[in-house]
Design an enzyme around this catalytic site. Structure first.
Site, short mmCIF file in Angstrom:
data_model
loop_
_atom_site.label_atom_id
_atom_site.label_comp_id
_atom_site.label_asym_id
_atom_site.label_seq_id
_atom_site.Cartn_x
_atom_site.Cartn_y
_atom_site.Cartn_z
CG PHE A 213 -23.37 -38.02 -86.49
CD1 PHE A 213 -22.08 -38.10 -87.02
CD2 PHE A 213 -24.28 -39.00 -86.86
CE1 PHE A 213 -21.72 -39.13 -87.89
CE2 PHE A 213 -23.93 -40.03 -87.73
CZ PHE A 213 -22.64 -40.09 -88.24
CE LYS B 91 -32.00 -33.27 -80.80
NZ LYS B 91 -30.64 -33.69 -80.48
CB SER C 92 -31.82 -42.26 -88.98
OG SER C 92 -32.59 -42.04 -87.80
CB CYS D 115 -27.40 -37.94 -96.49
SG CYS D 115 -27.28 -36.32 -97.25
CD GLU E 30 -28.26 -43.92 -94.45
OE1 GLU E 30 -29.06 -43.92 -93.51
OE2 GLU E 30 -27.89 -42.87 -95.02
P1 NAD Z 1 -30.40 -39.70 -86.09
O1 NAD Z 1 -31.72 -39.92 -86.71
O2 NAD Z 1 -29.88 -40.72 -85.16
O3 NAD Z 1 -30.39 -38.31 -85.29
C1 NAD Z 1 -30.85 -37.11 -85.88
C2 NAD Z 1 -31.50 -36.26 -84.82
O4 NAD Z 1 -32.68 -36.91 -84.35
C3 NAD Z 1 -30.60 -36.04 -83.61
O5 NAD Z 1 -30.71 -34.71 -83.21
C4 NAD Z 1 -31.15 -37.00 -82.58
O6 NAD Z 1 -31.00 -36.55 -81.25
C5 NAD Z 1 -32.61 -37.12 -82.94
N1 NAD Z 1 -33.18 -38.45 -82.69
C6 NAD Z 1 -32.55 -39.65 -82.82
N2 NAD Z 1 -33.39 -40.65 -82.54
C7 NAD Z 1 -34.56 -40.09 -82.20
C8 NAD Z 1 -35.82 -40.61 -81.81
N3 NAD Z 1 -36.03 -41.91 -81.69
N4 NAD Z 1 -36.82 -39.75 -81.56
C9 NAD Z 1 -36.63 -38.42 -81.68
N5 NAD Z 1 -35.46 -37.87 -82.04
C10 NAD Z 1 -34.43 -38.68 -82.31
O7 NAD Z 1 -29.38 -39.45 -87.31
P2 NAD Z 1 -27.81 -39.31 -87.23
O8 NAD Z 1 -27.23 -40.65 -86.93
O9 NAD Z 1 -27.44 -38.18 -86.36
O10 NAD Z 1 -27.47 -38.89 -88.74
C11 NAD Z 1 -27.25 -39.83 -89.76
C12 NAD Z 1 -28.49 -40.02 -90.60
O11 NAD Z 1 -28.90 -38.77 -91.12
C13 NAD Z 1 -28.25 -40.92 -91.81
O12 NAD Z 1 -29.38 -41.74 -91.99
C14 NAD Z 1 -28.12 -39.94 -92.95
O13 NAD Z 1 -28.45 -40.45 -94.22
C15 NAD Z 1 -29.11 -38.90 -92.53
N6 NAD Z 1 -28.83 -37.63 -93.20
C16 NAD Z 1 -29.65 -37.24 -94.20
C17 NAD Z 1 -29.40 -36.07 -94.88
C18 NAD Z 1 -30.29 -35.64 -96.00
O14 NAD Z 1 -30.23 -34.47 -96.36
N7 NAD Z 1 -31.11 -36.53 -96.54
C19 NAD Z 1 -28.30 -35.26 -94.52
C20 NAD Z 1 -27.50 -35.68 -93.46
C21 NAD Z 1 -27.77 -36.87 -92.80
#
Ligand code: NAD
Length: 518
Positions: A170, A194, A247, A302, A402
């Site tokens: 997000f 997605k 995440s 991140c 985090e």
């Molecule tokens: P999230 O993991 O909740 O969601 C990311 C994606 O995964 C979404 O599209 C979501 O629908 C899907 N998802 C969520 N839970 C799932 C599950 N159990 N099984 C399958 N798919 C699932 O992450 P978020 O809250 O949207 O984003 C924040 C996180 O992203 C933070 O941890 C941040 O550090 C990380 N992030 C990392 C980078 C990087 O380049 N390292 C960049 C941006 C964000």
């Protein structure tokens, strides 16, 4: 066949809406057509500043998911054979349209995600830069060639993989889809994206621009939803590679499941980024930088700095950081005077506040408490103002978790060696930074710290697209990073061809069954 609408541009609101306003639709994008999902399961998208519902996103149905993959799979058969120059021209057009729609994309990010407008423009810009770089990969795709002997040659070409699934978080609704999409399509792949179910609007505008750029149907599809959508994409045999950003919890599962199903996967995960300040650093430069890096985007980056390690007497500089942070204004992202917006959801705010509370119980000292502070007009928003915790120890919740919120933990140490040891013991390896004017000190730091992206007097060292995003250890799963040369290698596979064109008479060849030695 899913029910179709004609391709359409949505007039997204360019400010906060009223509670009574009708939510705008979030369509899916299949075969260059916007479709209204037939789903019976929908998730509300709230404006984090007001908590009014602004749109609803579907859990795409099995039929829609099937169509997205199948049409991408079919489109790949012809798209891979479109000349590289034509694919490059499509990318040029997409870049031009992204520029034209720059502020429109930034607006919907502010509305759905909450970050301030200038920061949302940065989100679009960092994605646009990857798209611009993708226009030049024609040179990087040249492959290689060796004349083995007068009548033999070996060439190596890089070929596209097929359907690439892209699962996005997000917090960067424009940048992350653009980390994969342009490179994937210029290199001859097709994609199913997605977006995050919490902020899909930017990706929907990008879809509109894909269609306007004349990119053929099926080359880019967009579906929505949560785990069922992800499971379909990471298990279907027609999908050849998965790019994930999000995440650790989701990413570790997705990496294991995708690779178990024979796919390439690159997964950028969570982070805990430390900034080390040495007594010889420029004090005001440091104070400015740490505030932007810790509290900008409400800490939902991140690469946000969430831990400050003060070496020696710099512990006395923390009051300057607190004073500066006190002056930062929380508010609507549409207000140009706001420095930071709200957190994405009420639960993200509750979680951050619980971690703060627990850390205080564990012995952290709260120097600046951002809880319970709201901009006057937006008392229902998910606001948390900058918060600073001092005397933090690595076993406290504020260090272990985090937090993904504007919360800075401060640790005091006596030496640079101690700082390096703390950073290397942390499981994450996304980014880190040192503020110093000493050449030898920065050299020692950059050589000894085990983190993939390091800044020297740069608080958020995200590399430009000619490099790659090189997070490491607990912040990355995979072998090849996003964008740059590594990204292109991830999205393509090598094919070598060895050709023999005898100039002499074939009958001269000696009969042999042994290994050829040229
Ligand atoms: P999230 O993991 O909740 O969601 C990311 C994606 O995964 C979404 O599209 C979501 O629908 C899907 N998802 C969520 N839970 C799932 C599950 N159990 N099984 C399958 N798919 C699932 O992450 P978020 O809250 O949207 O984003 C924040 C996180 O992203 C933070 O941890 C941040 O550090 C990380 N992030 C990392 C980078 C990087 O380049 N390292 C960049 C941006 C964000």
């Amino acid at each position: 066949m899913v029910n179709q609408l004609s391709s359409t541009a949505i007039a997204y609101p360019t400010g906060h809406t009223e509670e009574t306003d009708k939510p705008y639709p979030t369509f899916s994008f299949l075969n260059n057509t916007f479709i209204e999902s037939k789903s019976t399961e929908w998730f509300d998208i709230h404006d984090p500043t007001t908590n009014f519902v602004v749109s609803r996103v579907p859990q795409s149905t099995e039929e829609e998911l099937e169509e997205s993959i199948e049409s991408s799979h079919i489109a790949f058969q012809s798209w891979k054979n479109v000349s590289i120059i034509k694919r490059q021209q499509f990318a040029f057009k997409l870049v031009e349209l992204l520029r034209e729609n720059f502020d429109r994309i930034a607006s919907v990010i502010v509305l759905e995600q909450g970050k301030v407008f200038a920061d949302a423009q940065g989100d679009v810009l960092r994605g646009l830069q990857v798209a611009e770089q993708a226009c030049s990969i024609t040179s990087d795709l040249k492959g290689s060639f060796l004349e083995v002997s007068a009548d033999m040659e070996t060439s190596m070409a890089r070929e596209p993989l097929g359907v690439i699934a892209s699962i996005c978080p997000f917090n960067f609704p424009a940048m992350i889809p653009l980390w994969t999409l342009p490179l994937a399509i210029v290199s001859g792949n097709t994609t199913v994206v997605k977006p995050s179910e919490r902020a899909p609007g930017a990706a929907m505008i990008i879809a509109e621009l894909v269609e306007k750029a004349g990119i053929p149907p099926g080359v880019v599809n967009i579906v929505h939803g949560k785990v069922p959508t992800v499971n379909k994409l990471i298990r279907d045999p027609r999908v050849k590679a998965v790019t994930f950003v999000g995440s650790n919890k989701a990413g570790e599962y997705i990496y294991q499941e995708a690779t178990k199903h024979g796919k390439r996967c690159q997964a950028n995960l969570g982070a805990k980024n430390h900034l080390v300040v040495l007594p010889d650093a420029n004090r005001s430069q440091f104070v400015n930088a740490i505030n932007g890096a810790a509290f900008g985007a409400a800490g939902q980056r991140c690469m946000a700095i969430s831990v400050l390690i003060c070496v020696g007497e710099t512990k006395n500089w923390v009051q300057d950081v607190v004073d500066y942070a006190k002056g930062l204004k929380i508010g609507s992202g549409f207000d140009p005077n706001s420095d930071l917006g709200p957190l994405v959801t009420p639960s993200a705010k509750d979680r951050a506040e619980k971690i703060i509370e627990q850390s205080i119980k564990q012995g952290a000292e709260i120097l600046l408490d951002g809880r319970g502070k709201y901009p006057e007009q937006y008392s229902k928003g998910n606001f948390l103002a900058p918060t600073i915790l001092a005397n933090v120890k690595p076993d406290m919740d504020c260090y272990v978790e985090e937090i993904f919120a504007p919360v800075l933990s401060v640790i005091n140490v006596q030496t640079l060696d101690e700082a390096i040891e703390i950073i290397n013991k942390c499981p994450y390896g996304n980014g880190t930074s040192i503020f110093t004017t000493s050449g030898p000190a920065q050299q020692k730091f950059t050589k000894n710290v085990d983190v993939g992206q390091i800044g020297v007097n740069v608080p958020i060292p995200v590399p430009l697209p000619m490099f790659s995003f090189t997070g490491s250890r607990g912040s990355f799963l995979g072998d090849l990073n996003f964008y740059g040369q590594a990204g292109l290698t991830f999205l393509t596979k090598p094919k070598t061809i060895t050709r023999l064109w005898k100039t002499s008479d074939y009958e001269d060849s000696a009969k042999t069954t042994s290994m050829p030695t040229h």
